[in-house]
Design an enzyme around this catalytic site. Structure first.
Site, PDB file in Angstrom:
ATOM      1  N   SER A 213       0.832  -1.203   0.000  1.00  0.00           N
ATOM      2  CA  SER A 213       0.000   0.000   0.000  1.00  0.00           C
ATOM      3  C   SER A 213       0.872   1.260   0.000  1.00  0.00           C
ATOM      4  O   SER A 213       1.663   1.479  -0.911  1.00  0.00           O
ATOM      5  CB  SER A 213      -0.953  -0.027   1.194  1.00  0.00           C
TER       6      SER A 213
ATOM      7  N   ASP B 141     -10.437  -4.481  -4.475  1.00  0.00           N
ATOM      8  CA  ASP B 141      -9.850  -3.509  -3.548  1.00  0.00           C
ATOM      9  C   ASP B 141     -10.685  -2.230  -3.550  1.00  0.00           C
ATOM     10  O   ASP B 141     -10.844  -1.579  -4.582  1.00  0.00           O
ATOM     11  CB  ASP B 141      -8.408  -3.210  -3.970  1.00  0.00           C
TER      12      ASP B 141
ATOM     13  N   HIS C 125      -8.259  -4.822   0.154  1.00  0.00           N
ATOM     14  CA  HIS C 125      -6.997  -4.119   0.390  1.00  0.00           C
ATOM     15  C   HIS C 125      -6.151  -4.748   1.492  1.00  0.00           C
ATOM     16  O   HIS C 125      -4.925  -4.709   1.415  1.00  0.00           O
ATOM     17  CB  HIS C 125      -7.283  -2.657   0.739  1.00  0.00           C
TER      18      HIS C 125
END
Length: 371
Positions: free
Chosen positions: A147, A212, A241
């Site tokens: 991320s 996601d 995610h």
């Protein structure tokens, strides 16, 4: 400008757990740093690392016996190494790697405040520790960015030309692009991964969930398209995610990737190009230099039924050597022939001289007799 950028970053990029999920304690008997509610492991070091921006970050280093690769893990938002600790242990065991994870400035028990440029200094401090304290070579390091962690990961990877590999887990194109589908890069944007990914020279694995809801899967797909050295990506069907580690294909694909990059580092380093030219195999201008012997069979020229029209460099050199040898042989033969002719000429002159002497001797006897 820097202040605006920092405020933008603080607004939509950083959410450290509050309070932190762990505390640091010092063992009275050994003086070692420990994470407070985790049992001490002999193969785990807890560290405090100074950064070039004046902060001090907390890191953990997990050893695996006889590991050939080291994973430098940059975690995602709303997490710290206390929450990641068990995952770090599991990844080290299943992937058979050493692993270093660290908290960004302002996360966990790391000092300072979160900012884009602080995270760049944070990952540099962790990388420096691997090199200086554990003797890890750049060629054996795999950078792993999850991320927001894809930001410091790609920033460092773009500046290290001999890395073993990079893994991007639910990565972002840039900070602004997470919020708005902009088509260009603005000066106030942060983590401009879209501009840095083409500079990475090692194999890159991209993992992203198709469902996601935080960072759309299109971010991962576009970054993968821009890679210099692409590896088969993993698009986790239905993955969100923060749950990709729960899918069986996640670990299976990671193992396959590590196995691939660990088997052929020499081939990749030879083929890899560097902007400074230091990594390109140097060719010699000395045509008389013979091929170096090697115990590595891979360095020997391989036979092929599909012969290219143009000779490769080593074939060109061997051909020139053969021509020189033939030319030298021809000269040697000419020299032997010349010497042979000269020898026969000398022999013939010697015989003529002896005959001339004999003739003169006979003439001299005849003159005596007639006198």
């Amino acid at each position: 400008m820097g202040g605006v950028t920092s405020s933008m970053a603080a607004k939509f990029a950083f959410f450290p757990p509050n309070p932190p999920s762990y505390k640091l304690i010092t063992d009275d008997a050994t003086g070692l740093l420990l994470l407070d509610h985790f049992p001490h492991r002999e193969n785990v070091d807890v560290l405090r690392l100074p950064t070039r921006r004046g902060t001090e970050i907390v890191a953990v280093y997990v050893r695996y016996p006889m590991a050939t690769s080291t994973l430098l893990y940059s975690h995602g938002n709303a997490a710290d190494i206390g929450q990641m600790y068990e995952l770090f242990i599991e990844l080290s065991i299943h992937l058979r790697v050493n692993l270093m994870g660290y908290d960004y400035s302002g996360y966990g028990q790391s000092s300072g405040k979160p900012s884009e440029h602080n995270t760049y200094a944070d990952i540099e401090a962790a990388y420096k520790c691997l090199e200086e304290s554990y003797g890890t070579k750049q060629e054996n390091i795999i950078l792993y960015g999850q991320s927001v962690g894809s930001g410091p990961t790609l920033d460092l990877a773009a500046r290290l030309p001999r890395l073993r590999a990079v893994v991007l887990h639910s990565p972002i194109l840039s900070g602004l692009r997470v919020m708005y589908p902009v088509k260009r890069t603005y000066w106030f944007d942060i983590y401009k991964n879209i501009d840095k990914i083409p500079l990475v020279k090692c194999p890159v694995l991209v993992i992203h969930g198709t469902s996601d809801e935080v960072v759309d899967c299109s971010h991962g797909k576009q970054l993968w398209e821009l890679c210099q050295e692409k590896y088969e990506p993993l698009w986790v069907k239905g993955g969100n995610h923060c749950d990709l580690e729960l899918y069986p294909e996640y670990l299976r694909h990671l193992k396959k990737f590590l196995s691939t990059v660990e088997k052929s580092p020499l081939r990749r380093n030879t083929a890899r190009r560097s902007t400074d030219g230091l990594e390109q195999p140097r060719r010699s201008t000395d045509c008389y230099e013979g091929p170096r012997k090697s115990t590595d069979r891979r360095e020997k020229p391989r036979k092929s039924t599909d012969r290219p029209e143009k000779l490769k460099f080593h074939e060109y050199k061997f051909t020139n050597i053969e021509k020189l040898e033939k030319l030298k042989t021809s000269f040697d033969q000419m020299e032997r022939s010349r010497r042979s002719v000269e020898y026969h000429d000398k022999s013939r002159k010697s015989i003529d001289l002896q005959l001339e002497k004999a003739r003169k001797s006979v003439d001299w006897i005849d003159r005596i007799r007639t006198g």
